[in-house]
Design a protein around this motif. Structure first.
Motif, PDB file in Angstrom:
ATOM      1  N   SER A 123       0.839  -1.205   0.000  1.00  0.00           N
ATOM      2  CA  SER A 123       0.000   0.000   0.000  1.00  0.00           C
ATOM      3  C   SER A 123       0.872   1.252   0.000  1.00  0.00           C
ATOM      4  O   SER A 123       0.419   2.333  -0.361  1.00  0.00           O
ATOM      5  CB  SER A 123      -1.006  -0.006   1.144  1.00  0.00           C
ATOM      6  N   ASN A 124       2.145   1.120   0.365  1.00  0.00           N
ATOM      7  CA  ASN A 124       3.075   2.245   0.197  1.00  0.00           C
ATOM      8  C   ASN A 124       3.094   2.709  -1.250  1.00  0.00           C
ATOM      9  O   ASN A 124       3.039   3.906  -1.528  1.00  0.00           O
ATOM     10  CB  ASN A 124       4.507   1.809   0.571  1.00  0.00           C
ATOM     11  N   ASN A 152      -1.507   4.788  12.649  1.00  0.00           N
ATOM     12  CA  ASN A 152      -0.165   4.348  13.039  1.00  0.00           C
ATOM     13  C   ASN A 152       0.601   5.608  13.401  1.00  0.00           C
ATOM     14  O   ASN A 152       0.653   6.520  12.572  1.00  0.00           O
ATOM     15  CB  ASN A 152       0.507   3.621  11.858  1.00  0.00           C
ATOM     16  N   ASP A 212      -6.482   5.106   5.177  1.00  0.00           N
ATOM     17  CA  ASP A 212      -5.490   4.032   5.060  1.00  0.00           C
ATOM     18  C   ASP A 212      -5.822   2.967   6.103  1.00  0.00           C
ATOM     19  O   ASP A 212      -5.514   3.111   7.287  1.00  0.00           O
ATOM     20  CB  ASP A 212      -4.110   4.672   5.291  1.00  0.00           C
ATOM     21  N   TYR A 265      -4.450  -1.648   8.756  1.00  0.00           N
ATOM     22  CA  TYR A 265      -4.706  -2.524   9.913  1.00  0.00           C
ATOM     23  C   TYR A 265      -6.209  -2.735  10.135  1.00  0.00           C
ATOM     24  O   TYR A 265      -6.631  -3.105  11.228  1.00  0.00           O
ATOM     25  CB  TYR A 265      -4.077  -1.904  11.176  1.00  0.00           C
ATOM     26  N   THR A 323      -4.039  -3.594   2.716  1.00  0.00           N
ATOM     27  CA  THR A 323      -2.800  -4.296   2.370  1.00  0.00           C
ATOM     28  C   THR A 323      -2.913  -5.771   2.742  1.00  0.00           C
ATOM     29  O   THR A 323      -3.680  -6.123   3.652  1.00  0.00           O
ATOM     30  CB  THR A 323      -1.594  -3.669   3.103  1.00  0.00           C
ATOM     31  N   SER A 360      -0.214  -7.115   3.813  1.00  0.00           N
ATOM     32  CA  SER A 360       0.989  -7.239   4.649  1.00  0.00           C
ATOM     33  C   SER A 360       0.704  -7.591   6.106  1.00  0.00           C
ATOM     34  O   SER A 360       1.571  -8.128   6.779  1.00  0.00           O
ATOM     35  CB  SER A 360       1.760  -5.914   4.659  1.00  0.00           C
ATOM     36  N   ARG A 406       4.285  -8.144  -0.799  1.00  0.00           N
ATOM     37  CA  ARG A 406       4.194  -6.781  -1.323  1.00  0.00           C
ATOM     38  C   ARG A 406       2.947  -6.610  -2.185  1.00  0.00           C
ATOM     39  O   ARG A 406       3.015  -6.475  -3.410  1.00  0.00           O
ATOM     40  CB  ARG A 406       5.464  -6.367  -2.112  1.00  0.00           C
TER      41      ARG A 406
HETATM   42  C1  LIG Z   1      -0.469   2.957   8.338  1.00  0.00           C
HETATM   43  C2  LIG Z   1       0.292   2.186   7.325  1.00  0.00           C
HETATM   44  N1  LIG Z   1      -0.038   2.301   6.046  1.00  0.00           N
HETATM   45  C3  LIG Z   1       0.606   1.632   5.085  1.00  0.00           C
HETATM   46  C4  LIG Z   1       1.643   0.776   5.389  1.00  0.00           C
HETATM   47  C5  LIG Z   1       2.352   0.125   4.255  1.00  0.00           C
HETATM   48  O1  LIG Z   1       2.235  -1.223   4.213  1.00  0.00           O
HETATM   49  P1  LIG Z   1       2.574  -2.071   2.911  1.00  0.00           P
HETATM   50  O2  LIG Z   1       3.338  -1.209   1.959  1.00  0.00           O
HETATM   51  O3  LIG Z   1       3.348  -3.222   3.424  1.00  0.00           O
HETATM   52  O4  LIG Z   1       1.244  -2.447   2.344  1.00  0.00           O
HETATM   53  C6  LIG Z   1       2.025   0.604   6.709  1.00  0.00           C
HETATM   54  C7  LIG Z   1       3.148  -0.293   7.049  1.00  0.00           C
HETATM   55  O5  LIG Z   1       3.573  -0.491   8.120  1.00  0.00           O
HETATM   56  C8  LIG Z   1       1.335   1.331   7.703  1.00  0.00           C
HETATM   57  O6  LIG Z   1       1.683   1.229   8.992  1.00  0.00           O
END
Ligand SMILES: Cc1ncc(COP(=O)(O)O)c(C=O)c1O
Length: 360
Positions: A91-92, A165, A192, A195, A221, A223, A232
Motif C-alpha cells: 500500500s506504500n 499508526n 489508510d 490494519y 494491504t 501485509s 508486497r
Molecule cells: C499505516 C500504514 N499504512 C501503510 C503501510 C504500508 O504497508 P505495505 O506497503 O506493506 O502495504 C504501513 C506499514 O507499516 C502502515 O503502517
C-alpha cells in the motif's frame, strides 16, 4: 558541488526503515507473527511455477483476475466491484501513486500528527506540499479543528490512517464523512486501513461510506492481517474514475506475474490466513489491560500494535528491551513506545523484559 548530484532536498537524508535486527523477539514493524500453512505454501508455489511458464511475456497489466478476487474479499464489508479496485506493490506504492496522480507541485497533502511516518516522504517524492495538523491528547481528531484546517489549506489529498499508526486509533465513520464533505470533489480523502481487519467489534470500516462519497479512497494491504508482508501487495477501493486516473502514473506492468499469481493463491487461503486475526485481537486487548495494570499510559488500539509510555528516556527502555532480545519501535510522540502484538510466547518475553527494564 557534491557527488552524486542528488536533488537538493534529498541530500544527506537517511533512507527510511526500521532497524532489521536478527533478534529472537521481533515486535517492531507490525507484522503478523503467524506464517502460512503448508497447504498455502504449496498452493503459492504451484501458482508461481505456473506463472513461470510464461515469464517471457509481460504480465496482465490490468491484473484483472486479482481485481476480481480483491473485490470479492472487500465486498464482505461493503459492495465493491473489480473496476473500483486498484493494486500495487504494497500500500506504500498505492499511496505514492495516489500522490503522483492527485498531488504534485502547487498541491497540498494534509494529515494529522502523530501519523504514519512515510506520508511526508510520499509528499516529498511527489513534490506535494506537506501539512500536518495535530490530534488531541487521546489521539482522536477534533472535527471542528480538522474542518478549519481543511478550509485553510484546501488539500488535494488528505491521508488518514484508520487505525492510526502509531497510535492505534480508529476514525469514526462520521469523521470520514465530515472530512469528505469538507474537502469536496476538489480533493480526495484517503483512509489508510492497513490494519483495518484488526479493528474491535462494532468499529466500522470506511468502506461502508464509499457509496456516499465519490472522493473517498480506502486503502488496504495483504501485509498485516493476511500475513503477507513479504508478498508486497497493497490495494484500494474507490470510484472507478480514480482507479483509471492512477493508470496514467503507474509504471508499465508494475505488478509482476509472480506477485499476481502469489497474491491470488494467498487470497484462496484467505480464511486460513485471516484465521489468526481473532487471536491477535484478543492478545492485543490482553496486552493493553496488562500494561494499564502495570501503571503505564496506553492508547486505545484497534490495530495489531499498542502505543504505551510515557518514559523520561524512552530510548533507554527501547535499548534495555533490545539487550534482552526484544525489538520494539521507538516512534510516536515523545516518551511513547510502540510494540507489535506477537504470539503468546513473544508477549510473555516482552512483558518479562519490560518488567526487568523498568524495575532496574
Ligand atoms: C499505516 C500504514 N499504512 C501503510 C503501510 C504500508 O504497508 P505495505 O506497503 O506493506 O502495504 C504501513 C506499514 O507499516 C502502515 O503502517
Amino acid at each position: 558541488m557534491t557527488f552524486p548530484p542528488i536533488r537538493e532536498e534529498l541530500a544527506g537524508i537517511e533512507p527510511y526503515g526500521a532497524p532489521q535486527l536478527d533478534v529472537p523477539v521481533q515486535l517492531n514493524v507490525n507484522e503478523n507473527p503467524y506464517g502460512p500453512s503448508d497447504a498455502c505454501i504449496a498452493d503459492i508455489a504451484a501458482a508461481v511455477a505456473d506463472a513461470a511458464r510464461t515469464l517471457n511475456r509481460y504480465p496482465d497489466r490490468e491484473f484483472s483476475a486479482l481485481r476480481v478476487a480483491l473485490a470479492a474479499y472487500l465486498s464482505q464489508d461493503a459492495p465493491v466491484t473489480p473496476d473500483m479496485v486498484w493494486a500495487a506493490n504494497g500500500s506504500n506504492e498505492v499511496m505514492l501513486q495516489l500522490l503522483q496522480a492527485f498531488g504534485g507541485p502547487g498541491r497540498t497533502v494534509l494529515s494529522f500528527a502523530p501519523t504514519y511516518s512515510m506520508y511526508p516522504e510520499y509528499a516529498r517524492d511527489s513534490m506535494t506540499e506537506w501539512v500536518a495538523g495535530t490530534r488531541e491528547s487521546d489521539f482522536s481528531l477534533d472535527l471542528e479543528k480538522a474542518r478549519a484546517l481543511v478550509d485553510e489549506v484546501r488539500p488535494s489529498v488528505v491521508l488518514l490512517p484508520s487505525p492510526n499508526n502509531p497510535t492505534g486509533t480508529a476514525l469514526p465513520p462520521a469523521a470520514v464523512s465530515a472530512l469528505c464533505e469538507a474537502v469536496g470533489e476538489g480533493g480526495l480523502v484517503v483512509v489508510d486501513e492497513a490494519y483495518g481487519e484488526f479493528r474491535r467489534a462494532g468499529v466500522p470500516s470506511a468502506l461502508e461510506r464509499l457509496a456516499e462519497h465519490r472522493n473517498l479512497v480506502v486503502t488496504r494491504t495483504m501485509s498485516k492481517a493476511f500475513a503477507g508482508a513479504g508478498l508486497r501487495l497493497g490495494y484500494l477501493a474507490a470510484d472507478p474514475a480514480i482507479c483509471d486516473a492512477i493508470r496514467v502514473v503507474r509504471l508499465p506492468y508494475h505488478l509482476s506475474a509472480v506477485t499476481q499469481a502469489a497474491a491470488l493463491a494467498a487470497l484462496r487461503h484467505a480464511d486460513e490466513l485471516l484465521g489468526n486475526v481473532a487471536a491477535l485481537r484478543e492478545e492485543r486487548d490482553a496486552l493493553v489491560a496488562w500494561l494499564r495494570a502495570e501503571g503505564f499510559d496506553v492508547a486505545e488500539s484497534d490495530a495489531n500494535y499498542v502505543l504505551f509510555g510515557t518514559f523520561g528516556d524512552r530510548h533507554a527502555v527501547w535499548q534495555g528491551l533490545l539487550d534482552r532480545g526484544v525489538l520494539i519501535r521507538e516512534t510516536g510522540p515523545d516518551g511513547w513506545l510502540r510494540v507489535s502484538v506477537g504470539t503468546p510466547d513473544e508477549m510473555t518475553a516482552f512483558k518479562n523484559a519490560l518488567t526487568e527494564v523498568v524495575n532496574r
